[in-house]
Scaffold this active site. Sequence first.
Site, short mmCIF file in Angstrom:
data_model
loop_
_atom_site.label_atom_id
_atom_site.label_comp_id
_atom_site.label_asym_id
_atom_site.label_seq_id
_atom_site.Cartn_x
_atom_site.Cartn_y
_atom_site.Cartn_z
N HIS A 38 0.85 -1.20 0.00
CA HIS A 38 0.00 0.00 0.00
C HIS A 38 0.89 1.25 0.00
O HIS A 38 0.62 2.21 -0.74
CB HIS A 38 -0.92 0.02 1.22
CG HIS A 38 -2.27 -0.56 0.99
ND1 HIS A 38 -2.49 -1.91 0.91
CD2 HIS A 38 -3.49 0.03 0.82
CE1 HIS A 38 -3.79 -2.14 0.71
NE2 HIS A 38 -4.41 -0.98 0.64
N HIS A 48 0.44 -2.73 9.33
CA HIS A 48 1.88 -2.61 9.12
C HIS A 48 2.55 -1.88 10.27
O HIS A 48 1.94 -1.03 10.93
CB HIS A 48 2.18 -1.85 7.82
CG HIS A 48 1.90 -2.62 6.58
ND1 HIS A 48 2.70 -3.64 6.14
CD2 HIS A 48 0.89 -2.53 5.68
CE1 HIS A 48 2.22 -4.14 5.01
NE2 HIS A 48 1.11 -3.48 4.73
#
Length: 391
Positions: free
Chosen positions: A158, A205
């Site tokens: 991402h 993350h």
Amino acid sequence: MEKRGRLAELFRFLQDPHLVARFQRLCGVRGTFSSRPFRRQPAGADGHGRGKKTSKPLRRNSLTGDAGQEFVVENRFLYYLFTFGTELGNELFYITFFPFLLWNVDALVSRRLIMVWVWVMYVGQCTKDLLGWARPASPPVVKVEVFYNSEYSMPSTHAMSGTAIPFALFFLTCGRWQYSSTLGLALALCWCLLVCVSRIYMGMHSLLDVMAGVLYSALILLFLLPALDTIDDFVLTGAYAPAAVAAVYAGLGLLCFTLDAWSTSRADTAQILGSGAGVALGSRVNRVLGLLPDPPPERLPLAPPALGASPLAAAALRWGAGVLVLVATRALMKALTIPLLCRVLAVGEGDVRRARRHAEVELPYRYVVYGAVGFNVLFLAPLLFRALHLS
């Protein structure tokens, strides 16, 4: 040795899940990890004028079926902001943004931007599977999103796409379109920051994953952007370009399926490669038929299009009609491809979910279906625009 030890300590700090959890609490996200029964609070019951919301992840994990755990959102504005930010790296955004840009703004920029996206995402997904780092642990991290939780963590793809797309768009349009370069750079930076911070907010993350994704993407852009003219010219005019494009993307797909066991990462990578191959082949056909011609050099730099009611209505009609073509293409090819592959390969007949976990089904299914979608972005949709006088 001392410097190496400090560097390792810094890496451990940036990868610490407690750092992610502290950021989530700062943004008003609280998990329900306690074994005690959880009592729902009505909106506005926190006494501070900010409505609390009990929620669960928007989408279940497509591999495990995990729907995630309930969590409390104490700041709805940040929740919706970062939900939007994380969607800038998901399939729905790609399948709407790229075609809109291609059909309504600039076909040349769109073709090259899609090339950048394909290579950045492919390299990022393969690196994830080679490193095999786990997602931040929960608890202490709250999994606001679980859709990609079965994938590995390092680097954040991402963050890679959130860096590559806006900054490649800026570099590809700067000097080609008339607009303020300062404003364009600021928008690219805001886009990148929103996507990156959203991944930490979602609990997907660590800070290290996101930082590595940004730097990795920047490195790829450094080498790829200067080569885009040559690659695009080859795709449009090279004698062996169609065969070469199909073979290279299919070969890369086969390689990525040998890296690890089945996961959503495998499916996404095949999907991205198929889309890239379809767009490249569609670009060649589009050029031959003259459906979406590039503006002649003497017209550069291009002025921004007028924002009157008529141009906006035409753009909306093109986008709506084109998306219908893509949705129909995807549905038709999916309905034809999966049963055919299951029958030919004698794999998972009657159980589509299980069959799609087999590489021999997943790879050609994703590649063919999304290759057809990418092809029709530049072939069938522009033909429809011409028939409807929307060109």
